[in-house]
Design an enzyme around this catalytic site. Structure first.
Site, mmCIF file in Angstrom:
data_model
loop_
_atom_site.group_PDB
_atom_site.id
_atom_site.type_symbol
_atom_site.label_atom_id
_atom_site.label_comp_id
_atom_site.label_asym_id
_atom_site.label_seq_id
_atom_site.Cartn_x
_atom_site.Cartn_y
_atom_site.Cartn_z
ATOM 1 N N GLU A 129 19.184 24.125 14.530
ATOM 2 C CA GLU A 129 19.536 25.255 15.385
ATOM 3 C C GLU A 129 19.231 26.583 14.701
ATOM 4 O OE1 GLU A 129 22.901 22.149 15.973
ATOM 5 O OE2 GLU A 129 21.387 22.671 14.470
ATOM 6 N N THR B 231 9.077 -14.067 -3.063
ATOM 7 C CA THR B 231 8.009 -13.140 -2.674
ATOM 8 C C THR B 231 7.483 -12.382 -3.881
ATOM 9 O OG1 THR B 231 8.876 -12.875 -0.427
ATOM 10 C CG2 THR B 231 7.481 -11.109 -1.266
ATOM 11 N N ASP C 287 3.603 -12.961 -4.383
ATOM 12 C CA ASP C 287 2.749 -11.835 -3.989
ATOM 13 C C ASP C 287 2.659 -10.732 -5.028
ATOM 14 O OD1 ASP C 287 2.420 -13.177 -1.631
ATOM 15 O OD2 ASP C 287 3.769 -11.922 -0.459
ATOM 16 N N LEU D 216 6.109 -2.706 -3.889
ATOM 17 C CA LEU D 216 7.215 -2.244 -3.040
ATOM 18 C C LEU D 216 7.404 -0.733 -3.095
ATOM 19 C CD1 LEU D 216 9.938 -5.013 -3.597
ATOM 20 C CD2 LEU D 216 8.127 -4.904 -1.863
ATOM 21 N N ARG E 109 2.248 3.973 -1.229
ATOM 22 C CA ARG E 109 0.955 4.334 -1.806
ATOM 23 C C ARG E 109 -0.012 4.902 -0.769
ATOM 24 N NH1 ARG E 109 2.174 -0.668 -3.375
ATOM 25 N NH2 ARG E 109 0.482 -1.693 -2.242
#
Length: 364
Positions: free
Chosen positions: A55, A206, A210, A214, A217
């Site tokens: 505002e 995971t 992998d 996390l 980028r």
């Protein structure tokens, strides 16, 4: 009274508010528009906690302040009524003699909860409430869930093959790394999502399969707090998740090994891990949690009912065997087609009313 044209200006408030997604925590996202004789003469949005509210920014953008006394101010969330890092917006609007204020939805946090609207009305201002309320609640779904449910807003995300698998069958000789189902545009979108949430969680499986970073980028924005759910606590100190110096928290039943960065939190065997994570994050003031896998973690949060939104990519590749993708039920909000996949977004019906304005994809 409400006018049909009001909805146009409230949608503009939502567009402005969304410009600061991921940047305003712990504050909500708020946009404001000032209209005189059907023409926008000022607009603004809240950029960051501690800085002027929407505002105030809208008023500051008005070149001819004499018009304020015959203008309408639109805002997607109730003006605040308390002293925090900035003075109450309700008092500020009254001091300017703005005669009409249109509010999208009430701020249900304990510090406001209708008091801003009451202060405006008691000061002689006409206040209209509940305009595009479902859309206004959705934009601030993290904020509302945190204050009303006493836990973070939880988003699940996964990518599945055309035949319903998250991953191929891994063999010992397989090198760690993701097996991509979606393409580059989808991955950029995921990094945009990461930048919008305060915390990101994966299971230790995971991390081993992998080796994810996390972090953010392919988009500009803050890195989320990294959380690993691991029953054994066996997370290699060489894992990429420990890069960038970003904080990492490991929730585990095993406290024997020290985490190289961050800390470990002991899990209670008698309470679902999902609930313990949610309670911990609420106490830490974390309003949103983004869960990227794997299957065991996703299914755990689904089975315990601790999720609010699911974002599911479906690719064209077929694995024919592997790790089955979770099954989930909810209200579909959108379906977006990419060149090699499509994205479905769904939510739980009981968390928030479904939106009523079409094409809300820009608010995801």
């Amino acid at each position: 009274m409400r006018e049909p044209v009001d909805i146009k200006f409230m949608i503009r408030c939502l567009e402005l508010a969304s410009n600061a997604e991921g940047l305003t925590y712990p504050n909500p996202m708020v946009g404001s528009v000032i209209v005189h004789d059907g023409r926008i003469i000022g607009e603004g949005y809240h950029l960051k906690a501690g800085e002027p509210h929407a505002e105030v920014n809208a008023v500051n953008s008005v070149s001819d302040k004499t018009l304020l006394k015959s203008s309408t101010l639109y805002v997607n969330l109730e003006p605040c009524s308390h002293f925090g890092k900035t003075p109450p917006c309700a008092d500020y609007l009254l001091s300017l003699s703005i005669p009409r204020v249109v509010v999208g939805t009430i701020d249900t946090s304990s510090k406001v909860s209708g008091q801003g609207i009451a202060r405006l009305r008691n000061g002689g201002c006409e206040v209209i409430t509940g305009l595009a309320e479902a859309e206004c609640r959705r934009v601030n779904r993290r904020f509302f869930t945190f204050h009303e449910k006493k836990r973070p807003f939880i988003i699940l995300k996964w990518a599945r093959s055309a035949d319903g698998y998250l991953d191929i069958l891994r063999k010992e000789e397989n090198q760690p790394g993701p097996f991509w189902i979606s393409g580059k545009p989808e991955r950029v979108l995921v990094h945009k999502w990461r930048a919008s949430e305060q915390a990101i969680l994966v299971g230790a499986g995971t991390v081993r399969a992998d080796d994810p970073k996390l972090n953010v980028r392919d988009w500009s924005g803050p890195h989320p707090l990294k959380i690993i759910l691991s029953g054994s606590g066996a997370v290699s100190k060489e894992s990429s998740v420990y890069g960038n110096g970003a904080p990492v928290i490991v929730f585990t039943h095993n406290m024997d090994d020290d985490s190289p960065y961050g800390l470990k939190v002991r899990l209670n065997d008698d309470v679902p891990s999902s609930l313990q994570v949610a309670e911990y994050l609420f106490k830490a003031g974390i309003q949103s949690l983004f869960i990227e896998g794997g299957a065991k973690v996703l299914n755990h949060f689904i089975s315990t009912g601790l999720w609010d939104e699911a974002r599911i990519f479906t690719g064209e590749v077929r694995f024919r065997a592997g790790v089955r993708a979770p099954l989930i039920e909810g209200i579909q909000l959108s379906r977006i087609q990419f060149s090699g996949s499509y994205l479905e977004v769904c939510s739980k019906a009981e968390i928030h009313d479904p939106p009523t304005i079409d094409n809300l994809n820009k608010y995801l």
